[in-house]
Design a protein around this motif. Structure first.
Motif, short mmCIF file in Angstrom:
data_model
loop_
_atom_site.label_atom_id
_atom_site.label_comp_id
_atom_site.label_asym_id
_atom_site.label_seq_id
_atom_site.Cartn_x
_atom_site.Cartn_y
_atom_site.Cartn_z
N GLY A 42 -28.42 -16.29 -19.87
CA GLY A 42 -27.37 -17.30 -19.78
C GLY A 42 -26.79 -17.65 -21.13
O GLY A 42 -25.57 -17.77 -21.29
N THR A 43 -27.65 -17.84 -22.13
CA THR A 43 -27.16 -18.19 -23.46
C THR A 43 -26.30 -17.08 -24.05
O THR A 43 -25.23 -17.34 -24.61
N LEU A 44 -26.76 -15.83 -23.92
CA LEU A 44 -25.99 -14.71 -24.45
C LEU A 44 -24.62 -14.59 -23.78
O LEU A 44 -23.60 -14.37 -24.45
N GLU A 45 -24.58 -14.75 -22.47
CA GLU A 45 -23.31 -14.64 -21.76
C GLU A 45 -22.37 -15.80 -22.09
O GLU A 45 -21.18 -15.60 -22.34
N GLN A 46 -22.91 -17.01 -22.10
CA GLN A 46 -22.05 -18.17 -22.37
C GLN A 46 -21.52 -18.16 -23.79
O GLN A 46 -20.33 -18.41 -24.03
N VAL A 47 -22.39 -17.88 -24.75
CA VAL A 47 -21.95 -17.82 -26.15
C VAL A 47 -21.00 -16.65 -26.36
O VAL A 47 -20.01 -16.76 -27.11
N GLY A 48 -21.26 -15.52 -25.69
CA GLY A 48 -20.37 -14.37 -25.83
C GLY A 48 -18.99 -14.65 -25.29
O GLY A 48 -17.98 -14.31 -25.94
N ILE A 49 -18.90 -15.27 -24.11
CA ILE A 49 -17.58 -15.60 -23.54
C ILE A 49 -16.86 -16.61 -24.42
O ILE A 49 -15.65 -16.50 -24.67
N ALA A 50 -17.59 -17.62 -24.90
CA ALA A 50 -16.97 -18.61 -25.79
C ALA A 50 -16.44 -17.95 -27.06
O ALA A 50 -15.35 -18.30 -27.55
N THR A 51 -17.17 -16.98 -27.59
CA THR A 51 -16.72 -16.27 -28.79
C THR A 51 -15.46 -15.46 -28.50
O THR A 51 -14.51 -15.46 -29.31
N LEU A 52 -15.42 -14.78 -27.36
CA LEU A 52 -14.24 -13.99 -27.00
C LEU A 52 -13.00 -14.87 -26.82
O LEU A 52 -11.88 -14.42 -27.06
N PHE A 56 -9.54 -28.95 -9.98
CA PHE A 56 -9.30 -27.67 -9.31
C PHE A 56 -10.39 -27.31 -8.30
O PHE A 56 -10.40 -26.19 -7.79
N ASP A 57 -11.29 -28.25 -8.03
CA ASP A 57 -12.34 -28.07 -7.02
C ASP A 57 -13.16 -26.81 -7.29
O ASP A 57 -13.36 -25.96 -6.42
N MET A 58 -13.63 -26.68 -8.52
CA MET A 58 -14.46 -25.54 -8.92
C MET A 58 -15.90 -26.01 -9.06
O MET A 58 -16.18 -27.20 -9.24
N SER A 59 -16.83 -25.07 -8.99
CA SER A 59 -18.25 -25.39 -9.04
C SER A 59 -18.82 -25.10 -10.42
O SER A 59 -18.14 -24.54 -11.30
N PHE A 60 -20.09 -25.46 -10.61
CA PHE A 60 -20.76 -25.21 -11.88
C PHE A 60 -20.89 -23.70 -12.10
O PHE A 60 -21.11 -22.93 -11.17
N SER A 61 -20.78 -23.30 -13.36
CA SER A 61 -20.90 -21.88 -13.70
C SER A 61 -21.11 -21.74 -15.20
O SER A 61 -20.83 -22.67 -15.98
N GLY A 62 -21.58 -20.57 -15.60
CA GLY A 62 -21.70 -20.30 -17.02
C GLY A 62 -20.36 -20.24 -17.71
O GLY A 62 -20.24 -20.60 -18.89
N PHE A 63 -19.32 -19.82 -17.00
CA PHE A 63 -17.98 -19.75 -17.58
C PHE A 63 -17.46 -21.13 -17.94
O PHE A 63 -16.81 -21.32 -18.97
N PHE A 101 -33.73 -19.30 -11.48
CA PHE A 101 -33.66 -17.89 -11.11
C PHE A 101 -32.62 -17.17 -11.98
O PHE A 101 -31.75 -17.80 -12.58
N ILE A 102 -32.70 -15.86 -12.01
CA ILE A 102 -31.79 -15.06 -12.82
C ILE A 102 -30.43 -15.01 -12.14
O ILE A 102 -30.31 -14.65 -10.97
N ASN A 103 -29.39 -15.35 -12.89
CA ASN A 103 -28.01 -15.24 -12.42
C ASN A 103 -27.20 -14.54 -13.51
O ASN A 103 -26.84 -15.14 -14.52
N PHE A 150 -19.55 -16.30 -13.74
CA PHE A 150 -18.37 -16.88 -13.10
C PHE A 150 -18.68 -17.50 -11.74
O PHE A 150 -17.78 -18.03 -11.10
N GLU A 151 -19.92 -17.43 -11.32
CA GLU A 151 -20.26 -17.98 -10.01
C GLU A 151 -21.69 -18.51 -10.03
O GLU A 151 -22.62 -17.80 -10.39
N GLY A 152 -21.85 -19.76 -9.65
CA GLY A 152 -23.16 -20.35 -9.52
C GLY A 152 -23.72 -20.87 -10.84
O GLY A 152 -23.25 -20.52 -11.92
N ALA A 153 -24.73 -21.72 -10.69
CA ALA A 153 -25.37 -22.30 -11.87
C ALA A 153 -26.14 -21.24 -12.63
O ALA A 153 -26.63 -20.26 -12.06
N GLN A 154 -26.26 -21.45 -13.93
CA GLN A 154 -26.97 -20.53 -14.81
C GLN A 154 -27.97 -21.30 -15.65
O GLN A 154 -27.93 -22.53 -15.73
N ALA A 155 -28.85 -20.57 -16.28
CA ALA A 155 -29.79 -21.18 -17.22
C ALA A 155 -29.24 -21.05 -18.64
O ALA A 155 -28.27 -20.34 -18.89
N SER A 156 -29.87 -21.73 -19.57
CA SER A 156 -29.49 -21.68 -20.98
C SER A 156 -30.68 -22.16 -21.80
O SER A 156 -31.45 -23.02 -21.34
#
Length: 350
Positions: free
Chosen positions: A134-144, A195-202, A285-287, A291-297
């Protein structure tokens, strides 16, 4: 006519030996310990503060008696710098030592390659694999998101920015630099609700990108300003368009500093907890889909282990091990930034 003979006089008076600061420091510590023991003071912090004061004043009076008051002022300034340095280093070294001592209890291959899953926070076992992903994906997307916007903004401010628009952009960048992380998280949370969106790593990555942008803009702006104008003028004199001059001359020259600034910005957002707590929500759990569902960090994992531990030693150990992993991650980024800066720095011939 008599001839006046001038004998050369030595301009250098008495000097303290090179080992004198160490001797004064040892003496200050000894006197401080003696005073604290005699007066019943048990706090080690008070021992250190008294030793620091004795070192500063002892340095001044000894230097004033041997070298004179003018040299003593220089000595006292140097001693105050050393005291400030030690005061800054001691908490950092204590933090690293405590983290390594406690985090190494459960930090192993199993801990890094497994997630919590159905393991309760109060039970032994589990790991941080999901949090690392989760940390790698979230930080990577934020960097991009943040790096292109930040670099292009800095290019505009340095190469094109004039007038009211440039001043307004500079002002808002300064304001964004001081925005608390919780405010960035609340801003993205309000958009999710609209926008009625749910929690996500994005969603967490968007908040981290907001925190990262001003750091990238400021660091890139300073690096671009250090590029000599002669390089720009030489390129323009050869008939090269300005956009190509920026792309082929200015950016490659400042690439080392820009990369260092980006790495430091990544290290700055890697440990943010508040936006992740609001937007990512946590997931045992691993997600792998940000872009969909809660993630860990990792920061969120540390917080949750402490908050839900209920006095469990296993949860405390996992939290410290996750903290040690996060510190190692940030340290690796800083070392990489220094290495890239040294690799890309201009080479001077001998």
């Amino acid at each position: 006519m008599s001839t006046l003979v001038q004998h050369p006089s030595s301009l250098q008076g008495a000097r303290l030996p090179k080992w004198s600061p160490w001797a004064i420091a040892v003496g200050s510590v000894a006197v401080s310990i003696g005073l604290c023991v005699a007066t019943g003071i048990e706090s080690k912090i008070q021992w250190g503060l008294i030793a620091a004061l004795l070192f500063v004043f002892g340095t001044y009076f000894i230097a004033a008696g041997v070298e004179g008051k003018r040299q003593a002022k220089d000595r006292i300034a140097t001693s105050m710098v050393w005291v400030a340095f030690i005061i800054a280093v001691v908490p950092l070294a204590s933090l690293v030592w405590e983290t390594v001592k406690r985090g190494s209890k459960v930090l192993d291959g199993y801990f890094l390659s497994h997630s919590m899953g159905v393991v309760s926070d109060t039970e032994p076992g589990g790991g941080i694999y999901a949090a690392i992903i989760g940390t790698l994906e979230q930080v990577g997307i934020a960097t991009l998101i943040a790096v292109p916007i930040g670099v292009l903004t800095a290019i505009y401010l340095v190469e094109y920015g004039r007038g009211h628009l440039a001043r307004a952009v500079t002002f808002f960048v300064d304001v964004m630099t001081g925005i608390p992380s919780i405010v960035a998280g609340l801003f993205i949370l309000s958009l999710l609700l609209i926008f009625d969106m749910s929690f996500s790593g994005f969603a967490g990555a968007l908040a981290l990108a907001i925190l990262m942008m001003p750091v990238v803009v400021r660091s890139t702006e300073e690096m671009l300003k250090l590029v000599p104008n002669e390089l720009r003028e030489a390129s323009l004199a050869l008939g090269v368009p300005k956009w190509r001059t920026i792309l082929k001359v200015v950016l490659p020259t400042a690439l080392g500093g820009i990369t260092t600034g980006v790495m430091l910005a990544v290290a700055r957002i890697a440990g943010e907890t508040a936006p992740v707590l609001l937007l990512v929500f946590g997931n045992p759990f691993i997600n792998n889909n940000p872009f969909e569902g809660a993630q860990a960090s990792l920061p969120l994992y540390i917080y949750q282990q402490y908050a839900n531990s209920a006095g469990s030693e296993a949860a405390y150990d996992r939290a410290w091990a996750a903290a040690l992993t996060l510190i190692a991650f940030v340290m690796i980024l800083n070392l990489a930034a220094r290495g890239i800066a040294r690799w890309k720095s201009p080479k001077t011939g001998r």
